[in-house]
Scaffold this motif. Structure first.
Motif, short mmCIF file in Angstrom:
data_model
loop_
_atom_site.label_atom_id
_atom_site.label_comp_id
_atom_site.label_asym_id
_atom_site.label_seq_id
_atom_site.Cartn_x
_atom_site.Cartn_y
_atom_site.Cartn_z
N GLU A 132 0.83 -1.20 0.00
CA GLU A 132 0.00 0.00 0.00
C GLU A 132 0.87 1.25 0.00
N PRO A 133 0.41 2.33 -0.63
CA PRO A 133 1.20 3.57 -0.65
C PRO A 133 1.50 4.06 0.76
N GLY A 134 2.70 4.64 0.92
CA GLY A 134 3.06 5.18 2.22
C GLY A 134 4.43 4.70 2.67
N THR A 135 4.70 4.92 3.94
CA THR A 135 6.01 4.59 4.50
C THR A 135 6.30 3.10 4.41
N ALA A 136 5.30 2.28 4.67
CA ALA A 136 5.52 0.83 4.63
C ALA A 136 5.93 0.37 3.25
N ARG A 137 5.35 0.97 2.22
CA ARG A 137 5.72 0.60 0.85
C ARG A 137 7.17 1.02 0.56
N GLU A 138 7.55 2.19 1.01
CA GLU A 138 8.93 2.63 0.80
C GLU A 138 9.91 1.69 1.48
N THR A 139 9.54 1.20 2.65
CA THR A 139 10.38 0.22 3.33
C THR A 139 10.45 -1.08 2.53
N SER A 140 9.32 -1.50 1.96
CA SER A 140 9.30 -2.71 1.14
C SER A 140 10.24 -2.58 -0.05
N LEU A 141 10.22 -1.45 -0.70
CA LEU A 141 11.12 -1.22 -1.83
C LEU A 141 12.58 -1.31 -1.38
N ALA A 142 12.86 -0.75 -0.21
CA ALA A 142 14.23 -0.77 0.31
C ALA A 142 14.66 -2.19 0.66
N VAL A 143 13.75 -2.98 1.23
CA VAL A 143 14.09 -4.35 1.59
C VAL A 143 14.39 -5.18 0.34
N ALA A 144 13.55 -5.03 -0.69
CA ALA A 144 13.79 -5.77 -1.93
C ALA A 144 15.13 -5.39 -2.54
N ARG A 145 15.44 -4.12 -2.56
CA ARG A 145 16.72 -3.68 -3.12
C ARG A 145 17.89 -4.16 -2.28
N ARG A 146 17.72 -4.15 -0.96
CA ARG A 146 18.79 -4.61 -0.09
C ARG A 146 19.05 -6.10 -0.28
N GLY A 165 10.76 -15.02 4.17
CA GLY A 165 10.25 -13.69 3.87
C GLY A 165 10.29 -12.78 5.08
N THR A 166 10.41 -11.51 4.84
CA THR A 166 10.40 -10.51 5.90
C THR A 166 10.14 -9.14 5.28
N ALA A 167 9.66 -8.23 6.11
CA ALA A 167 9.48 -6.85 5.67
C ALA A 167 10.47 -5.92 6.35
N ARG A 168 11.49 -6.52 7.01
CA ARG A 168 12.49 -5.73 7.74
C ARG A 168 13.89 -6.05 7.26
#
Length: 279
Positions: A27-41, A246-249
């Motif tokens: 969903e749009p917002g901070t959580a999504r930005e974190t998801s993008l960062a986790v995938a890239r990491r 899987g993780t979101a962190r």
């Protein structure tokens, strides 16, 4: 130390310890930005196998991965799954292996992932209302058209795997499996005998308190976490196992991937092997 690489289908080399994207918020917002960062990491840390599915957000998870990682680096495999649909009226999910439905889902996945070919496409569940030959025949046709490269299955029995192998070359199987849940040990054995990749979903799950205490004790002796012990056990249990935790962190992601360097001694492995019967 367990080997760190595996060739899916005999030729597609991936790092065995992958990443499951199911838990990433879309969903749009901070959580999504974190998801993008986790995938890239994950990719920065050398992950080359990422698992998603149409069912994860009804396409939103695939779109998230494309936003995070496209254009994809060489050697990165994003595998997705089709065969589960959601009712527009009730919102409930169900199986749909009809040829037209599978073809439509594959076409949509290609668009969402921004690719011309899906390197590994898995049938999320076998639809009992549609002949298996029709389901797998459709995927085989898409393979011949160049839209799919390799075909996998999910949540199958040994008998279903044997039947499927009479229709297609099965590159992977994704069944529920972990240290304390070994219901599909016979399916794993069949995959190992045939050189088929086995992707355990829910690779980390805890059972009764006694089992948890024993895992925690092994972890303490090794200076690791229980999650790392569970993942290291999987990597050492069979060379065809490709865990996809899987993780979101980001911190949990890094913890998971560090399990690759954890060596379990034979005494530790023996203690862990005995836990499934008591879980």
């Amino acid at each position: 130390m367990a080997p760190t690489m595996f060739r899916i289908g005999g030729d597609l080399g991936v790092r065995r310890l992958g990443f499951g994207a199911m838990h990433l918020p879309t969903e749009p917002g901070t959580a999504r930005e974190t998801s993008l960062a986790v995938a890239r990491r994950a990719v920065e840390l050398g992950v080359t196998l990422i698992d998603t599915a149409y069912m994860y957000g009804w396409g939103a998870n695939e779109e998230l991965l494309a936003e995070a990682l496209h254009p994809y680096p060489d050697g990165l495999l994003i595998t997705t799954k089709v065969g589960i649909v959601r009712s527009e009226s009730s919102g409930e999910w169900g199986l749909d292996g009809r040829p037209a439905a599978l073809r439509a889902q594959v076409e949509q996945a290609l668009r969402r992932l921004r690719v011309e070919r899906i390197e590994l496409l898995q049938l999320h569940r076998i639809d009992p209302e549609t002949p298996l030959a029709d389901q797998l025949g459709t995927l085989r046709d898409l393979q011949r058209e160049g839209k799919i490269d390799r075909i996998g299955l999910s949540e199958v029995t040994v008998g279903e795997l044997d039947q499927a192998r009479g229709i297609i070359d099965v590159a992977s199987v994704q069944n529920r499996y972990n240290l304390l849940d070994r219901e599909h040990e016979s399916v794993l054995a069949a995959c190992e005998a045939a050189g088929i990749a086995f992707l355990p979903w829910r690779p980390v799950a805890w059972g009764n308190s006694g089992a948890e205490a024993e895992i925690a004790a092994v972890a303490a002796e090794l200076g690791a976490t229980p999650t790392q012990v569970a993942l290291a056990w999987l990597l050492g249990h069979s060379p065809v196992i490709l865990p996809i935790p899987g993780t979101a962190r980001t911190d949990h992601l890094e913890e998971n991937l560090a399990a690759e360097g954890l060596a379990l001694s034979l005494p530790h492995r023996d203690r862990l092997d005995r836990l499934a019967a008591s879980a």
